[in-house]
Motif scaffolding. Structure first.
Motif, mmCIF file in Angstrom:
data_model
loop_
_atom_site.group_PDB
_atom_site.id
_atom_site.type_symbol
_atom_site.label_atom_id
_atom_site.label_comp_id
_atom_site.label_asym_id
_atom_site.label_seq_id
_atom_site.Cartn_x
_atom_site.Cartn_y
_atom_site.Cartn_z
ATOM 1 N N MET A 1 0.849 -1.167 0.000
ATOM 2 C CA MET A 1 0.000 0.000 0.000
ATOM 3 C C MET A 1 0.892 1.227 0.000
ATOM 4 N N LEU A 2 0.325 2.286 -0.512
ATOM 5 C CA LEU A 2 1.121 3.504 -0.610
ATOM 6 C C LEU A 2 0.218 4.719 -0.489
ATOM 7 N N HIS A 3 0.472 5.529 0.510
ATOM 8 C CA HIS A 3 -0.247 6.780 0.658
ATOM 9 C C HIS A 3 0.292 7.763 -0.371
ATOM 10 N N VAL A 4 -0.574 8.572 -0.948
ATOM 11 C CA VAL A 4 -0.176 9.477 -2.033
ATOM 12 C C VAL A 4 0.913 10.458 -1.582
ATOM 13 N N GLU A 5 0.869 10.896 -0.331
ATOM 14 C CA GLU A 5 1.905 11.817 0.143
ATOM 15 C C GLU A 5 3.265 11.131 0.242
ATOM 16 N N ASN A 6 3.274 9.849 0.592
ATOM 17 C CA ASN A 6 4.533 9.103 0.601
ATOM 18 C C ASN A 6 5.068 8.946 -0.815
ATOM 19 N N LEU A 7 4.170 8.728 -1.776
ATOM 20 C CA LEU A 7 4.581 8.634 -3.179
ATOM 21 C C LEU A 7 5.238 9.933 -3.631
ATOM 22 N N ILE A 8 4.612 11.050 -3.306
ATOM 23 C CA ILE A 8 5.170 12.352 -3.695
ATOM 24 C C ILE A 8 6.544 12.556 -3.070
ATOM 25 N N ASP A 9 6.680 12.213 -1.787
ATOM 26 C CA ASP A 9 7.987 12.324 -1.133
ATOM 27 C C ASP A 9 9.038 11.473 -1.842
ATOM 28 N N GLY A 10 8.660 10.247 -2.218
ATOM 29 C CA GLY A 10 9.584 9.362 -2.925
ATOM 30 C C GLY A 10 9.985 9.907 -4.282
ATOM 31 N N ILE A 11 9.014 10.462 -5.005
ATOM 32 C CA ILE A 11 9.308 11.043 -6.330
ATOM 33 C C ILE A 11 10.247 12.234 -6.194
ATOM 34 N N LEU A 12 9.993 13.076 -5.206
ATOM 35 C CA LEU A 12 10.869 14.238 -4.995
ATOM 36 C C LEU A 12 12.289 13.813 -4.640
ATOM 37 N N LEU A 13 12.422 12.774 -3.814
ATOM 38 C CA LEU A 13 13.760 12.264 -3.492
ATOM 39 C C LEU A 13 14.474 11.764 -4.742
ATOM 40 N N CYS A 14 13.736 11.074 -5.612
ATOM 41 C CA CYS A 14 14.329 10.563 -6.853
ATOM 42 C C CYS A 14 14.741 11.708 -7.774
ATOM 43 N N CYS A 15 13.933 12.748 -7.829
ATOM 44 C CA CYS A 15 14.258 13.902 -8.683
ATOM 45 C C CYS A 15 15.518 14.617 -8.198
ATOM 46 N N LYS A 16 15.719 14.658 -6.897
ATOM 47 C CA LYS A 16 16.883 15.334 -6.327
ATOM 48 C C LYS A 16 18.130 14.454 -6.354
ATOM 49 N N SER A 17 17.949 13.165 -6.567
ATOM 50 C CA SER A 17 19.059 12.218 -6.525
ATOM 51 C C SER A 17 19.936 12.336 -7.762
ATOM 52 N N GLU A 18 21.189 11.998 -7.597
ATOM 53 C CA GLU A 18 22.112 11.974 -8.725
ATOM 54 C C GLU A 18 22.151 10.605 -9.397
ATOM 55 N N LYS A 19 21.394 9.659 -8.887
ATOM 56 C CA LYS A 19 21.335 8.313 -9.477
ATOM 57 C C LYS A 19 20.271 8.317 -10.571
ATOM 58 N N ASN A 20 20.664 8.732 -11.752
ATOM 59 C CA ASN A 20 19.718 8.860 -12.862
ATOM 60 C C ASN A 20 19.181 7.509 -13.311
ATOM 61 N N PHE A 21 17.910 7.474 -13.597
ATOM 62 C CA PHE A 21 17.229 6.327 -14.200
ATOM 63 C C PHE A 21 17.260 5.065 -13.337
ATOM 64 N N LYS A 22 17.367 5.232 -12.060
ATOM 65 C CA LYS A 22 17.309 4.097 -11.142
ATOM 66 C C LYS A 22 15.837 3.834 -10.813
ATOM 67 N N ILE A 23 15.455 2.584 -10.762
ATOM 68 C CA ILE A 23 14.076 2.209 -10.450
ATOM 69 C C ILE A 23 14.020 1.712 -9.009
ATOM 70 N N TYR A 24 13.103 2.285 -8.237
ATOM 71 C CA TYR A 24 12.929 1.905 -6.841
ATOM 72 C C TYR A 24 11.512 1.388 -6.615
ATOM 73 N N LYS A 25 11.390 0.435 -5.718
ATOM 74 C CA LYS A 25 10.071 0.038 -5.221
ATOM 75 C C LYS A 25 9.774 0.945 -4.046
ATOM 76 N N ILE A 26 8.544 1.445 -4.012
ATOM 77 C CA ILE A 26 8.183 2.361 -2.936
ATOM 78 C C ILE A 26 6.840 1.954 -2.353
ATOM 79 N N ASN A 27 6.752 1.997 -1.049
ATOM 80 C CA ASN A 27 5.495 1.690 -0.360
ATOM 81 C C ASN A 27 5.529 2.344 1.009
ATOM 82 N N ASP A 28 4.563 2.023 1.836
ATOM 83 C CA ASP A 28 4.497 2.601 3.176
ATOM 84 C C ASP A 28 5.392 1.868 4.168
ATOM 85 N N ASN A 29 6.200 0.941 3.673
ATOM 86 C CA ASN A 29 7.143 0.157 4.485
ATOM 87 C C ASN A 29 6.435 -0.620 5.584
ATOM 88 N N LYS A 30 5.243 -1.097 5.270
ATOM 89 C CA LYS A 30 4.478 -1.913 6.203
ATOM 90 C C LYS A 30 3.841 -3.042 5.402
#
Length: 108
Positions: A1-30
């Motif tokens: 499951m993934l809350h939309v605000e957690n998704l946005i936080d994850g996307i922003l972290l990816c945008c700020k990251s220098e690891k271009n084109f890396k694919i991450y799994k993201i969820n609520d860590n539960k």
């Protein structure tokens, strides 16, 4: 499951990251099992209703077995589909936590 605000936080972290084109799994860590999800959804959808109709699992297993026997008819339920419906799938977001510092704030 993934809350939309957690998704946005994850996307922003990816945008700020220098690891271009890396694919991450993201969820609520539960981890949620299927029964927990169905129960939570049922109470959210039917807040005022207390009577629920449930089918015993052994009946569903019998129907799935019939689907296995009559596989050539494209029966809507078989053992493989039953495992997908009632099995527990878990996905880890440990990689994005370690590499980008992702930390979920809200839960389902």
């Amino acid at each position: 499951m993934l809350h939309v605000e957690n998704l946005i936080d994850g996307i922003l972290l990816c945008c700020k990251s220098e690891k271009n084109f890396k694919i991450y799994k993201i969820n609520d860590n539960k981890n949620y099992n299927t029964h927990e999800l169905i129960s939570k959804l049922r109470t959210k959808i039917h807040k005022d209703k207390k009577n629920y109709f449930t089918i015993p699992f052994f009946v569903i297993k019998i129907v799935a077995f019939i689907g296995d026997v009559f596989y050539f008819v494209n029966f809507p339920l078989n053992s493989k589909r039953l495992d997908k419906l009632f099995g527990n799938e878990t996905y880890s977001c440990n990689e994005i936590i370690k590499e980008l510092g992702y930390s979920p704030k809200l839960y389902f």
